[in-house]
Scaffold this motif. Structure first.
Motif, short mmCIF file in Angstrom:
data_model
loop_
_atom_site.label_atom_id
_atom_site.label_comp_id
_atom_site.label_asym_id
_atom_site.label_seq_id
_atom_site.Cartn_x
_atom_site.Cartn_y
_atom_site.Cartn_z
N ALA A 21 0.85 -1.13 -0.09
CA ALA A 21 0.07 0.17 0.05
C ALA A 21 1.16 1.28 -0.07
N LYS A 22 1.05 2.34 -0.80
CA LYS A 22 1.79 3.40 -1.09
C LYS A 22 0.89 4.22 0.14
N ASN A 23 0.02 4.36 0.72
CA ASN A 23 -0.58 4.89 1.76
C ASN A 23 -0.20 4.48 2.84
N ASN A 119 -5.34 18.86 -7.26
CA ASN A 119 -7.30 19.12 -8.08
C ASN A 119 -8.10 18.53 -7.85
N ILE A 120 -7.62 17.32 -6.17
CA ILE A 120 -9.55 17.23 -5.45
C ILE A 120 -9.90 17.92 -3.82
N GLY A 121 -9.10 19.02 -4.25
CA GLY A 121 -9.14 19.54 -2.79
C GLY A 121 -7.94 21.15 -2.24
N THR A 122 -8.46 21.30 -1.49
CA THR A 122 -7.70 22.89 -0.78
C THR A 122 -6.40 21.67 -0.20
N ARG A 123 -7.27 21.04 0.31
CA ARG A 123 -6.00 19.77 1.31
C ARG A 123 -5.23 20.65 2.07
N PRO A 124 -6.26 21.66 3.28
CA PRO A 124 -5.97 21.99 4.18
C PRO A 124 -4.41 21.65 5.27
N ILE A 125 -4.22 21.36 6.18
CA ILE A 125 -3.22 21.19 6.98
C ILE A 125 -3.50 21.65 8.72
N ASP A 126 -4.69 22.47 9.16
CA ASP A 126 -4.90 22.99 10.47
C ASP A 126 -5.04 22.26 11.38
N PHE A 162 -11.86 16.57 12.45
CA PHE A 162 -11.61 15.22 11.41
C PHE A 162 -11.21 14.62 11.64
N PRO A 163 -11.44 13.33 11.69
CA PRO A 163 -10.45 11.58 11.47
C PRO A 163 -9.57 12.08 10.16
N SER A 164 -9.24 13.55 10.30
CA SER A 164 -7.76 13.21 8.93
C SER A 164 -6.62 12.43 8.88
N GLU A 189 -9.25 5.99 11.32
CA GLU A 189 -9.42 4.05 11.04
C GLU A 189 -7.82 3.88 10.61
N GLU A 190 -7.49 4.45 9.75
CA GLU A 190 -7.29 3.97 7.78
C GLU A 190 -6.48 2.47 8.62
N PRO A 191 -6.47 1.52 7.56
CA PRO A 191 -5.48 -0.04 8.31
C PRO A 191 -4.35 0.89 7.60
N ILE A 328 -15.80 13.73 1.22
CA ILE A 328 -14.64 13.93 2.16
C ILE A 328 -13.99 15.10 1.41
N PHE A 329 -13.82 15.09 0.12
CA PHE A 329 -13.03 16.31 -0.91
C PHE A 329 -13.83 16.76 -1.71
N GLU A 330 -13.73 18.70 -1.60
CA GLU A 330 -14.62 19.65 -2.27
C GLU A 330 -15.04 19.40 -3.19
N ASN A 331 -13.34 18.47 -4.63
CA ASN A 331 -13.32 18.47 -5.64
C ASN A 331 -13.24 17.46 -6.52
N ARG A 332 -13.52 15.98 -6.04
CA ARG A 332 -13.65 15.11 -6.75
C ARG A 332 -14.40 13.99 -7.49
N PHE A 333 -15.08 15.53 -8.51
CA PHE A 333 -15.85 14.68 -9.69
C PHE A 333 -15.20 14.55 -10.84
C1 EPZ Z 1 -4.73 10.31 2.95
O1 EPZ Z 1 -4.56 12.03 2.33
C2 EPZ Z 1 -4.48 9.83 1.58
N1 EPZ Z 1 -3.27 10.15 0.87
C3 EPZ Z 1 -5.52 10.08 0.28
O2 EPZ Z 1 -5.26 9.15 -0.54
C4 EPZ Z 1 -6.96 9.45 0.84
O3 EPZ Z 1 -7.85 9.82 -0.10
C5 EPZ Z 1 -7.19 10.57 2.03
O4 EPZ Z 1 -6.39 9.91 3.40
C6 EPZ Z 1 -8.82 10.49 2.76
O5 EPZ Z 1 -8.27 8.83 2.91
C7 EPZ Z 1 -1.88 9.19 2.12
O6 EPZ Z 1 -2.17 8.68 2.88
C8 EPZ Z 1 -0.72 9.82 1.01
P1 EPZ Z 1 -7.46 14.46 4.89
P2 EPZ Z 1 -4.89 13.12 3.72
O7 EPZ Z 1 -6.30 14.05 5.38
O8 EPZ Z 1 -4.01 12.02 4.98
C9 EPZ Z 1 -9.60 17.77 5.07
C10 EPZ Z 1 -5.04 8.55 -2.42
O9 EPZ Z 1 -6.04 8.52 -3.62
N2 EPZ Z 1 -8.33 17.97 6.41
O10 EPZ Z 1 -7.76 12.35 5.57
O11 EPZ Z 1 -4.69 13.90 2.97
C11 EPZ Z 1 -9.19 17.76 3.92
O12 EPZ Z 1 -9.57 18.86 3.31
C12 EPZ Z 1 -4.81 9.89 -1.64
O13 EPZ Z 1 -3.73 7.50 -2.92
C13 EPZ Z 1 -8.60 19.52 7.16
O14 EPZ Z 1 -9.77 19.94 6.61
O15 EPZ Z 1 -6.11 13.28 4.23
C14 EPZ Z 1 -10.31 16.11 3.34
O16 EPZ Z 1 -11.36 17.33 2.65
C15 EPZ Z 1 -5.51 10.87 -2.72
N3 EPZ Z 1 -7.79 20.04 7.28
C16 EPZ Z 1 -10.13 15.75 4.60
O17 EPZ Z 1 -9.81 16.12 6.03
C17 EPZ Z 1 -6.48 18.76 7.46
O18 EPZ Z 1 -5.28 19.48 8.72
C18 EPZ Z 1 -9.54 14.29 4.21
O19 EPZ Z 1 -8.18 14.04 4.01
C19 EPZ Z 1 -6.58 17.85 6.89
C20 EPZ Z 1 -7.57 17.18 6.46
#
Ligand code: EPZ
Length: 419
Positions: A21-23, A119-126, A162-164, A189-191, A328-333
């Motif tokens: 698994a890449k992730n 492309n799928i979203g702003t991806r914040p890190i807050d 959010f369970p980021s 809770e992802e594996p 989960i993401f705001e622009n994934r269509f």
């Molecule tokens: C991981 O991304 C995966 N990438 C993504 O896989 C996957 O789509 C995503 O989890 C959801 O399952 C890796 O593991 C490398 P998140 P990640 O933080 O960690 C919001 C693929 O195709 N959010 O769970 O970036 C965010 O905007 C990729 O392999 C905040 O608001 O995902 C999003 O809407 C694509 N603030 C939601 O949470 C934050 O600080 C999910 O993001 C962080 C996230």
């Protein structure tokens, strides 16, 4: 730039083996920063993203040896220093931000370029930064960079809004050598998080509950090197399951973990696909009368967002009305517009796609807009009448090891064209 050409209509048959698994591999490679001992990761998928994070680690002093025959990576972090990695490299991949937690843990300071959106979203890190702050790190964001500094990380209770996935992983790696106990609640809770927790514990960390919604981390003094075999890729496996369904074929998928696949198996079974477990393999039979279904992406153990574009492609070929909702993401269509070029009948309504299945998709020139969208377009090409040309295939190479060879081995008429 590479393209993939697919001539649709072939039934698929035989067997395919799922890669690691890449992730899981990406955060585990980042976690190697936490010890100055060597770490060995076996059976690594040699994907573009793996090379990107490898180059980032090398740019801050790590020694990395990738054996392309055995797919083994040896990471020696003994000479890593607190220096800023190449911003162009960091911006290439959002997962680069996963080195932040380990670097603060090891050096008490780190500065790097803010990860881009994609492309799928702003991806914040807050949520990442809120977690580091809760562990007493001072965070400074400005001019496109984020800098964290702390004398001593102190454990704390952190409740994620959010369970980021990334925030859970980054906070875990920041907390492993903090003073005292950290509890992360509403954790993802992802594996892949459970696999990271296993890797860290094998390095000498004290983590309980990784892979559940509450993770308890008791800080330890130091971590040592270890060897690890990552879990297999549930999203690659799900992609091949959808390939069997969309081509109405039956074949065997090897090296799978049925537990991780439950949400995907549940939805495909609801659509009428027959999935038969067979040890650590599954037999998938899509040659059945498939039914329209409704799908809603959710954090694990819900239906994964990384399978949304693939199942949207499948439902475009299933008579009746299906609704796919992306929470989960705001622009994934973005794949919907490309699938409509192939004759799909998809209407986007806010966070939902309303899909009217058509009897047959038709081949067209389409563009991969992101990793999973590109994979979904290949699946649509396998089922379509005529030839489909998928450009910008570099997106797909980020997450799938030589996808065209795996499909060719199953009997698909598919080829990569490099021009
Ligand atoms: C991981 O991304 C995966 N990438 C993504 O896989 C996957 O789509 C995503 O989890 C959801 O399952 C890796 O593991 C490398 P998140 P990640 O933080 O960690 C919001 C693929 O195709 N959010 O769970 O970036 C965010 O905007 C990729 O392999 C905040 O608001 O995902 C999003 O809407 C694509 N603030 C939601 O949470 C934050 O600080 C999910 O993001 C962080 C996230």
């Amino acid at each position: 730039m590479s393209k993939i050409i697919v001539r649709g209509g072939n039934k698929l048959h035989g067997e395919v083996k799922i890669s690691s698994a890449k992730n899981a591999v990406l955060p585990i490679m980042a976690a190697c920063i936490l010890s100055s001992d060597k770490c060995i990761i076996d059976d690594v998928p040699l994907l573009e993203d793996v090379f990107v994070i490898s180059n980032i680690l090398k740019s801050i002093g790590a020694e990395i040896n990738i054996d392309k025959n055995s797919n083994k990576i040896v990471i020696d972090s003994s000479n890593i220093r607190d220096s800023m990695p190449d911003s162009e490299l960091v911006k290439k991949m959002r997962a680069s931000f996963l080195i932040m937690g380990p670097m603060i843990s090891r050096f008490g300071h780190f500065k790097l370029s803010l990860p881009g959106g994609c492309n799928i979203g702003t991806r914040p890190i807050d949520l990442h930064l809120k977690g580091f702050n809760a562990l007493r790190a001072n965070i400074d964001v400005g001019h496109g960079y984020v800098e964290a500094s702390v004398d001593k990380l102190i454990g704390n209770n952190i409740y994620l809004d959010f369970p980021s996935v990334g925030a859970t992983e980054n906070i875990m790696m920041a907390a492993v050598m903090a003073e005292g106990e950290t509890i992360i609640e509403n954790a993802a809770e992802e594996p892949e998080i459970a696999d990271l927790g296993k890797f860290l514990n094998n390095m000498g960390a004290s983590i309980i509950g990784a892979g559940s919604d509450t993770i308890r981390i008791i800080g330890v003094k130091e971590l040592k090197g270890t060897t690890h075999n990552p879990i297999n890729d549930r999203i690659e496996c799900g992609t091949f399951m959808v390939a069997a369904a969309i081509t109405r074929s039956k074949f065997k998928i090897n090296r799978v973990n049925l537990e991780y696949l439950k949400p995907i198996i549940a939805k495909l079974t609801e659509a009428g696909v027959y999935i038969k477990p067979h040890g650590n393999s599954v037999i998938v039979d899509g040659n059945r009368d498939l039914k329209p279904i409704d799908v809603k992406t959710m954090p694990y153990p819900g239906f994964p967002t990384d399978m949304q574009s693939q199942i949207t492609g499948l439902l475009a070929t299933v008579t009746g009305t299906s609704i796919v909702t992306e929470t989960i993401f705001e622009n994934r269509f973005m794949h919907a517009a490309e699938m409509k070029r192939m004759g799909a009948n998809i209407k986007i309504d806010g966070r939902s796609a309303v899909i009217e299945g058509v009897p047959r998709l038709t081949g067209a020139e389409v563009r991969a807009t992101d990793l999973r969208a590109g994979a979904a377009l290949i699946l649509c090409g396998l089922a379509a009448e005529g030839e489909t040309e998928i450009s910008d295939i570099y997106h797909v190479d980020r997450g799938y090891v030589s996808i065209e060879n795996k499909f060719k081995a199953l009997g698909a008429d598919i080829a990569r064209v490099v021009n």
